[in-house]
Write a protein that holds these residues in place. Sequence first.
Motif, PDB file in Angstrom:
ATOM      1  N   VAL A  80      -4.337  -5.608   2.406  1.00 57.83           N
ATOM      2  CA  VAL A  80      -3.125  -5.126   1.716  1.00 57.83           C
ATOM      3  C   VAL A  80      -3.474  -4.011   0.744  1.00 57.83           C
ATOM      4  CG1 VAL A  80      -1.292  -5.767   0.104  1.00 57.83           C
ATOM      5  CG2 VAL A  80      -1.837  -7.274   2.032  1.00 57.83           C
ATOM      6  N   ARG A  81      -4.524  -4.188  -0.046  1.00 58.92           N
ATOM      7  CA  ARG A  81      -4.931  -3.148  -1.015  1.00 58.92           C
ATOM      8  C   ARG A  81      -5.308  -1.843  -0.309  1.00 58.92           C
ATOM      9  NH1 ARG A  81      -6.940  -7.682  -3.409  1.00 58.92           N
ATOM     10  NH2 ARG A  81      -9.003  -7.487  -2.495  1.00 58.92           N
ATOM     11  N   ARG A  82      -6.022  -1.939   0.793  1.00 53.73           N
ATOM     12  CA  ARG A  82      -6.426  -0.731   1.540  1.00 53.73           C
ATOM     13  C   ARG A  82      -5.214  -0.025   2.134  1.00 53.73           C
ATOM     14  NH1 ARG A  82     -11.613  -0.838   4.043  1.00 53.73           N
ATOM     15  NH2 ARG A  82     -11.086   1.298   4.566  1.00 53.73           N
ATOM     16  N   MET A  83      -4.284  -0.805   2.692  1.00 57.33           N
ATOM     17  CA  MET A  83      -3.103  -0.207   3.317  1.00 57.33           C
ATOM     18  C   MET A  83      -2.160   0.398   2.274  1.00 57.33           C
ATOM     19  SD  MET A  83      -2.326  -2.776   6.497  1.00 57.33           S
ATOM     20  CE  MET A  83      -0.932  -1.787   7.028  1.00 57.33           C
ATOM     21  N   GLU A  84      -2.139  -0.173   1.094  1.00 53.92           N
ATOM     22  CA  GLU A  84      -1.294   0.349   0.007  1.00 53.92           C
ATOM     23  C   GLU A  84      -1.713   1.772  -0.366  1.00 53.92           C
ATOM     24  OE1 GLU A  84       0.604  -1.474  -4.074  1.00 53.92           O
ATOM     25  OE2 GLU A  84      -1.431  -2.068  -3.517  1.00 53.92           O
ATOM     26  N   LYS A  85      -2.973   2.104  -0.159  1.00 51.62           N
ATOM     27  CA  LYS A  85      -3.489   3.434  -0.484  1.00 51.62           C
ATOM     28  C   LYS A  85      -3.257   4.450   0.632  1.00 51.62           C
ATOM     29  CE  LYS A  85      -7.003   1.526  -3.516  1.00 51.62           C
ATOM     30  NZ  LYS A  85      -8.414   1.248  -3.693  1.00 51.62           N
ATOM     31  N   MET A  86      -2.764   4.007   1.775  1.00 54.60           N
ATOM     32  CA  MET A  86      -2.537   4.906   2.910  1.00 54.60           C
ATOM     33  C   MET A  86      -1.141   5.519   2.800  1.00 54.60           C
ATOM     34  SD  MET A  86      -4.020   2.674   6.065  1.00 54.60           S
ATOM     35  CE  MET A  86      -5.712   2.134   6.122  1.00 54.60           C
ATOM     36  N   PRO A  87      -1.048   6.829   2.628  1.00 49.61           N
ATOM     37  CA  PRO A  87       0.268   7.468   2.474  1.00 49.61           C
ATOM     38  C   PRO A  87       1.192   7.269   3.670  1.00 49.61           C
ATOM     39  CG  PRO A  87      -1.502   9.019   1.976  1.00 49.61           C
ATOM     40  CD  PRO A  87      -2.139   7.781   2.523  1.00 49.61           C
ATOM     41  N   ALA A  88       0.646   7.107   4.856  1.00 49.41           N
ATOM     42  CA  ALA A  88       1.479   6.951   6.052  1.00 49.41           C
ATOM     43  C   ALA A  88       2.194   5.598   6.091  1.00 49.41           C
ATOM     44  CB  ALA A  88       0.631   7.115   7.308  1.00 49.41           C
ATOM     45  N   VAL A  89       1.673   4.611   5.356  1.00 50.97           N
ATOM     46  CA  VAL A  89       2.274   3.276   5.355  1.00 50.97           C
ATOM     47  C   VAL A  89       3.388   3.260   4.305  1.00 50.97           C
ATOM     48  CG1 VAL A  89       1.891   0.799   5.039  1.00 50.97           C
ATOM     49  CG2 VAL A  89       0.114   2.215   6.115  1.00 50.97           C
ATOM     50  N   GLU A  90       4.641   3.227   4.801  1.00 51.20           N
ATOM     51  CA  GLU A  90       5.801   3.237   3.906  1.00 51.20           C
ATOM     52  C   GLU A  90       6.085   1.864   3.328  1.00 51.20           C
ATOM     53  OE1 GLU A  90       9.199   4.844   5.863  1.00 51.20           O
ATOM     54  OE2 GLU A  90       8.417   6.878   5.812  1.00 51.20           O
ATOM     55  N   SER A  91       5.912   0.833   4.138  1.00 52.00           N
ATOM     56  CA  SER A  91       6.213  -0.542   3.724  1.00 52.00           C
ATOM     57  C   SER A  91       5.260  -1.487   4.423  1.00 52.00           C
ATOM     58  CB  SER A  91       7.642  -0.932   4.118  1.00 52.00           C
ATOM     59  OG  SER A  91       8.586  -0.030   3.648  1.00 52.00           O
ATOM     60  N   LEU A  92       5.024  -2.623   3.781  1.00 50.30           N
ATOM     61  CA  LEU A  92       4.200  -3.662   4.381  1.00 50.30           C
ATOM     62  C   LEU A  92       4.822  -5.006   4.033  1.00 50.30           C
ATOM     63  CD1 LEU A  92       1.591  -4.283   5.985  1.00 50.30           C
ATOM     64  CD2 LEU A  92       0.420  -4.468   3.777  1.00 50.30           C
ATOM     65  N   PHE A  93       5.070  -5.813   5.066  1.00 48.04           N
ATOM     66  CA  PHE A  93       5.728  -7.101   4.883  1.00 48.04           C
ATOM     67  C   PHE A  93       4.868  -8.205   5.461  1.00 48.04           C
ATOM     68  CE2 PHE A  93       8.914  -3.809   5.606  1.00 48.04           C
ATOM     69  CZ  PHE A  93       9.723  -3.943   4.487  1.00 48.04           C
TER      70      PHE A  93
END
Length: 141
Positions: A80-93
Amino acid sequence: MAPDLDQRLLDLLRNNSRESIANLAIKLGVSRATVKQHMDTLERRKIIEGYTIRYHPQHLQQISAYLMIEIAPKLAGNIVRRMEKMPAVESLFSISGNYDLLAVVSCANTRELDQAIDMIASLDGVEKTLTSIVLGAKFQR
């Protein structure tokens, strides 16, 4: 605080977050001060986190995908922390079912989308992914 008024206010703001307080007051049949007070309270209670815009699909020159992700549970926090830093990822559920996470990924073109998906799939703890590319929106709220 009147829950019915709060819900009607939230419904109006969901439809148009730029609606003026004066127009909201007219639509709700209350004073501007009442609308402002309810908005402030909803913000303090963290029910409203922010106000944003929604682009018309014709205006966006992006390609989006829904990426379902199966992960190793012990590595969930790091993923989750790594994906939060990816600009392409708008949302994560977090989701139930065969997959653990659902990511909304948007990029300028298919090449960038492919790279973003590959980057997510290569994260330590990501075991499997399933991607669905968005072809068009039928409606949005």
